[in-house]
Design an enzyme around this catalytic site. Sequence first.
Site, short mmCIF file in Angstrom:
data_model
loop_
_atom_site.label_atom_id
_atom_site.label_comp_id
_atom_site.label_asym_id
_atom_site.label_seq_id
_atom_site.Cartn_x
_atom_site.Cartn_y
_atom_site.Cartn_z
N HIS A 110 0.68 -1.26 0.11
CA HIS A 110 0.02 -0.13 0.06
C HIS A 110 0.83 1.24 -0.11
CE1 HIS A 110 0.26 -0.27 4.43
NE2 HIS A 110 0.40 0.92 4.34
N ASP A 140 0.48 -7.74 1.39
CA ASP A 140 0.98 -6.24 1.54
C ASP A 140 2.25 -5.87 1.56
OD1 ASP A 140 0.15 -3.33 1.57
OD2 ASP A 140 0.15 -3.73 4.05
N SER A 216 4.83 2.50 7.84
CA SER A 216 4.37 1.60 7.01
C SER A 216 5.65 0.98 6.14
CB SER A 216 3.24 1.81 6.15
OG SER A 216 2.21 1.98 6.87
#
Length: 368
Positions: A110, A140, A216
């Site tokens: 993402h 992911d 992230s």
Amino acid sequence: MKSGKFTKLFFAATLCTALLFSGCEKNIDESPDGAKAIKTSAEAAVNSSAKSSDARNTPAVRVAKSVGPAVVGITNKAVARDFFNRTFETEGVGSGVIFRKDGYIVTNNHVISGAKELIVSLSDGNSLTGELVGADEMTDIAVVKVNAKDLPVAKFGNSDDVMVGEPAIAIGNPMGLEFQGSVTVGVISALNRTLELNDRRVKLLQTDAAISPGNSGGALVNADGEIIGINSAKLATNGVEGMGFAIPINTVQAVIDELMEKGYVARPYLGVTIFDKQTAARYGYSLSIERGVYVFQVEIGGPADKAGLQRGDILLSIDDKEVNSVTEVRNDIAARKVGDKIKIKFDRDGKESTIEAELREVPQPGNQ
């Protein structure tokens, strides 16, 4: 505007005064030509840590030194459309971890999703253009490559050996590059924490080390300086403190291997669109079945079609294990390999039958 400039000047003057009175003059060396050169904060930090006691030289300090240089910032420049269908450029920032010195970086899918351009910001201040090697939406995970050599590299550990309560150190860029290389410390709160993502349950490491947007794709590290997980703030629950999640590094390593080899992860599929009561309701359908899952659509030429399944069938079990939700079916298929054969029991117009289906690889875009 004048007051803003005054504030900046006042702050700079105050900072300079504070540095002079804090012993900063000790970090001034005489250069050969007699000019004074102020050492960088990084050099000062190295000198300071070299003289620090064992009490101060904690695992977090050692991890920051050894792993920090291998954590990068990734800026995703993408194109979006507004309410009037006009295009405009958007920009988001995440983190990544260098795992090969020739420029290979692991991050979250993402973080790079929809990117028109990727800019990788190294810990030494240099910025390079990144190229997407491959990405996997299901886990992911993505791999990005930059054209560089002899980069600092992080060492992968073994997430199967992680223990609840052991130290966990997160390194990344919370809220963007302004806070690049931030280090937060906590413990491993739980193992194999299962969360649902896109109707599939995934297993994650839970930690109370602060993981914020921008973290992230960054590193979750143990006290030995080994990467045990890739942080994924996307999966954290909004408004809840002390609950961060990371993808176990053993899962990450397996995905990286396939992305490096193929550019994608080969997964088996059955070739059906299925509904349970909950998923049917999301799409405005009312489903009245007592057990099993409803086959809404069968892909022509897919494994289910070749095995004889039809729209309207109700799947009851796979290899004698009952299935009563979309998640159960997807998890069962995901746990298998391409080429595996499964026995499916189903109900058609009140009559139960059993067939065998051979799972095939999920078709990739452009290869169908």
